[in-house]
Every structure is written in C-alpha cells, then in structure tokens.
Enzyme design. Structure first.
Site, PDB file in Angstrom:
ATOM      1  N   ASP A 126     -36.600  63.078 -12.959  1.00 33.13           N
ATOM      2  CA  ASP A 126     -35.198  62.681 -12.772  1.00 33.13           C
ATOM      3  C   ASP A 126     -34.591  62.155 -14.062  1.00 33.13           C
ATOM      4  OD1 ASP A 126     -36.040  63.171 -10.226  1.00 33.13           O
ATOM      5  OD2 ASP A 126     -35.659  61.163  -9.436  1.00 33.13           O
ATOM      6  N   ASP A 210     -28.594  63.725 -13.565  1.00 37.82           N
ATOM      7  CA  ASP A 210     -30.031  63.458 -13.489  1.00 37.82           C
ATOM      8  C   ASP A 210     -30.703  64.714 -14.034  1.00 37.82           C
ATOM      9  OD1 ASP A 210     -29.676  60.992 -12.292  1.00 37.82           O
ATOM     10  OD2 ASP A 210     -30.930  61.443 -10.534  1.00 37.82           O
ATOM     11  N   HIS A 259     -30.657  66.804  -6.915  1.00 34.21           N
ATOM     12  CA  HIS A 259     -31.791  67.463  -7.580  1.00 34.21           C
ATOM     13  C   HIS A 259     -31.999  68.889  -7.069  1.00 34.21           C
ATOM     14  CE1 HIS A 259     -33.241  63.108  -8.282  1.00 34.21           C
ATOM     15  NE2 HIS A 259     -32.200  63.431  -9.036  1.00 34.21           N
ATOM     16  N   ASP A 261     -34.650  70.831  -7.592  1.00 30.76           N
ATOM     17  CA  ASP A 261     -36.022  71.349  -7.532  1.00 30.76           C
ATOM     18  C   ASP A 261     -36.630  71.426  -6.129  1.00 30.76           C
ATOM     19  OD1 ASP A 261     -36.133  68.597  -7.606  1.00 30.76           O
ATOM     20  OD2 ASP A 261     -37.666  68.474  -9.177  1.00 30.76           O
ATOM     21  N   CYS A 363     -41.171  66.691  -9.097  1.00 30.61           N
ATOM     22  CA  CYS A 363     -40.446  65.428  -9.291  1.00 30.61           C
ATOM     23  C   CYS A 363     -41.285  64.387 -10.046  1.00 30.61           C
ATOM     24  CB  CYS A 363     -40.066  64.814  -7.955  1.00 30.61           C
ATOM     25  SG  CYS A 363     -38.989  65.804  -6.943  1.00 30.61           S
TER      26      CYS A 363
HETATM   27  O1  DAV Z   1     -34.422  68.554  -0.698  1.00 35.20           O
HETATM   28  O2  DAV Z   1     -34.159  66.484  -0.577  1.00 35.20           O
HETATM   29  C1  DAV Z   1     -35.603  66.974  -3.251  1.00 35.20           C
HETATM   30  C2  DAV Z   1     -35.666  66.673  -4.712  1.00 35.20           C
HETATM   31  C3  DAV Z   1     -35.988  65.264  -4.944  1.00 35.20           C
HETATM   32  N1  DAV Z   1     -36.041  64.933  -6.347  1.00 35.20           N
HETATM   33  C4  DAV Z   1     -34.280  67.477  -1.243  1.00 35.20           C
HETATM   34  C5  DAV Z   1     -34.275  67.371  -2.758  1.00 35.20           C
END
Ligand code: DAV
Length: 379
Positions: A126, A210, A259, A261, A363
């Site tokens: 992040d 981020d 995010h 990913d 992550c």
């Molecule tokens: O699908 O909640 C996940 C990524 C977390 N850094 C989600 C995103």
C-alpha cells in the site's frame, strides 16, 4: 571475468550482483528481494471518513470497540506466525526477505491539520511501489496511515545508501477539506451509486494515491481511481514517471474500491486474472494487446470469517516468485486448481488469519528486486 563466471555456479547469485539494488518492472519476473510486512504493533484506527467508507457496516462495532487500541493480541499472534512462516518459505526459495521496523501504531499524533493514531506496517504494497530502479513512497489517504512510511525508513535509508533512487510523493495535508464527510455518512447504497458516477470519499484538492492501486506490466502501468487514489494523484504519477512509462486508468464495477490487486492480477506475459464479481471495463484494451483475462476462482473462506478491511477476493491476491511459480493461500483450493490448470507450479502457504488485517500475499509484500528489465508487453 570468464574465470569468475566459471567459479560461480549459482546463476541467481550472479544476476543478483549485476542488478541494481532496487529493480522491478512487473509482477512476475524472478523474485530476488522482498519486503514482508508485520502485524506486531498494529492498532485499530479511529473511524475516520475514508475508513468509514471502506469498511463494511457489520464491522462498525469492532472499530467502535477497539479504535485507538492495539489489535487484539490473539489476532496479532496468529497472523504474525503466518507471516514468519511465509518469510521462511520465501527464503527457502532463495529470496532475500526484509521486514519493516516494529512501531507502536496506537500512539496518537497531531499535525497542523488533524489528530489521529496509527494503523500498521502489515501491507508494504500500500505504501511502497518500485517502478524500475526507483522506489516511491505513496502519499496515502487515511489519517491513520500518515506516518506509516516511518516503519520502512531504515530500509529506505539502507537502499538509498546502496545507490537506490528513492522518492517520496507529496503527502496530502489530510485536512477536513480533503474529505467529503457527507459521503462517508451516507447509506451504503447511496455511496455505491455515487462511486458509480465517479465520486469518492477523497476530493481532488491534493494529490493522493496508495501504491496498491497501481499494477505494473513493464512499460505500462494500470491504476484505478478509488477511495484513496484521486485524479490529481494519478496526474502526479503520470508526470513523475514521464515518457519511460505509460500510466493507464482502468475501471471496475467495484463500488467500494481500494486497491487494484484483487481486481487485476497479471501472472505472466499475456495472462492475467480478473475478478468475475467486478470485471474490468477495459477488457478490449487487454485483448488488443494479446492478453488473456481469466476469471479468478472464488474464495473458500467461511462467510463468518472476520474481514475488517477487505473482501474475500483477496484469494486472488497472489505473489509470483517467477513466471511459473505462484504462492497461493493454502485453503484456497479452487484458486490453486485454476492456476495449476493454467500451467503454474503452486506453493500453498497459510495466510488466512492475515486476511482479517486486510490482505494477502501481494498486499503484505513489496518486491524490491526482481530479475528482468524494462519491456513492453503488447500495449
Ligand atoms: O477486494 O477488498 C483487496 C485489496 C486489499 N489491499 C478487496 C481489495
């Protein structure tokens, strides 16, 4: 030199010596050095606007109970063990593993604009992004994450001393003007409808992103707007990376975006996972470039598993050790089967309790050095 080469039988050591200390252009080239996050010192943030927006309504009780305090010790212990075991597995594959400093994130702090306590150093993805030979500290958008970079500063200083190009992107003030407080207070359905129209909880008053809203495909980087990444942040990134890289904005029908990913995950040149629950709206762009987009398999996680910060789609949040080898969560058998059927060697690793902190293998890592160089992949 020829003699030296003959004396050195380990090809990975050899290439390590010739690579810059910081060197990573994509998500799949052979991994040499990685930062793995920590949950020690993690604290539960106060319900600030951006967190309120991203969390799910059934979690409000957890935040109200623990805000400003360390994460419950039993959660920390079990997730810390999972992360330590993951580190040992990476080391067994010849990867150098680095960890952030342990910081007590429950400490409160006051800037010129706000007062908050911290969060954690569990998710280096992040905060940090390596683009080629440069490591960039992202601005971040949560007040509880304003000082998160501090946990990585000893590492950054070391990389800098060893020759790395190190940049900190300008941080937003995170003053009240930066957030749409009314947005955060609206019922979920209204928020989703607004997000669909391109409204997010952060405003475009100051650049913010981020690092985990960006995914790297060599010369081409894909970024999503989200509740932590705004237009002016993307403009900063485009201008900063200049002509060497191309930054494309991509969109997903994800109305709680934070995010990229668990939405778009490249596996090797020409093949990427996408999320069937929020399929990329720019599929054509990938098809034209000769990429196959494959639907990720859903998670096996029970519905009642505590997930305070993310969805169970983190089952697709894998880490590639090289273009043929992928770390996948141990109990995500459908994801493992999918990847095996696509020809990958799968390394199953336990990380389920870490999900509760908001992420999985991608992550919790930041690849500092991978073999390989700047290349184009059809875009
Ligand atoms: O699908 O909640 C996940 C990524 C977390 N850094 C989600 C995103």
């Amino acid at each position: 030199m020829e003699n030296l080469l003959k004396l050195e039988p380990n090809p990975s050591l050899l290439s390590n010596q010739t690579l810059p200390v910081v060197n990573s252009y994509n998500e799949w080239d052979p991994l040499k050095e990685v930062i793995v996050g920590r949950v020690e010192g993690a604290a539960v943030p106060h319900l600030e606007p951006a967190l309120l927006t991203n969390s799910y309504p059934n979690n409000l009780g957890f935040f109200q109970k623990y805000a400003g305090q360390p994460f419950p010790q039993e959660l920390v212990e079990i997730a810390a063990k999972e992360l330590n075991d993951f580190c040992h597995i990476l080391e067994a594959f010849g990867v150098t593993v680095r960890r952030p400093d342990i910081i007590d994130f429950s400490k409160t702090y006051k800037t010129l604009d706000f007062e908050a306590s911290g969060f954690y150093a569990a998710m280096p993805r992040d905060v940090l992004i390596v683009v080629g030979n440069e490591i960039i500290e992202a601005p971040m958008a949560w007040r509880s994450r304003f000082f998160e970079y501090r946990a990585y500063r000893s590492l950054m200083l070391e990389y800098f001393r060893r020759g790395a190009k190190w940049t900190t992107a300008p941080k937003p003030s995170m003053s009240d003007e930066f957030y749409d407080f009314e947005f955060a207070q609206k019922p979920v359905e209204e928020r989703y409808a607004l997000t669909k129209k391109g409204h997010f909880v952060i405003r475009d008053t100051e650049p913010s992103f981020d690092a985990a809203d960006i995914v790297r495909f060599g010369r081409d980087l894909f970024v999503q707007r989200s509740h932590v990444t705004n237009n002016i942040g993307i403009t900063w990134l485009k201008r900063h990376l200049g002509d060497t890289f191309r930054v494309h904005v991509v969109n997903f029908p994800d109305y709680n975006p934070m995010h990229i990913d668990a939405s778009l995950v490249p596996l090797r040149p020409g093949l990427a996972l996408i999320n069937p629950a929020r399929p990329c709206l720019e599929k054509e762009l990938f098809k034209k470039a000769g990429w196959d987009l494959v639907d990720a398999a859903p998670s096996t996680l029970p519905d009642n598993w505590p997930m305070y910060m993310c969805s169970s789609w983190v089952c697709m949040n894998i880490l590639s050790l090289d273009p043929e080898t992928i770390v996948v969560e141990k109990q995500e058998e459908p994801m493992q089967k999918l990847l095996k059927d696509l020809g990958f060697k799968v390394i199953p690793v336990d990380l389920r309790h870490l999900y509760t902190f908001g992420g999985s293998f991608h992550c919790v890592t930041c690849d500092v050095r991978r073999e390989g160089k700047l290349e184009e992949y059809g875009f």
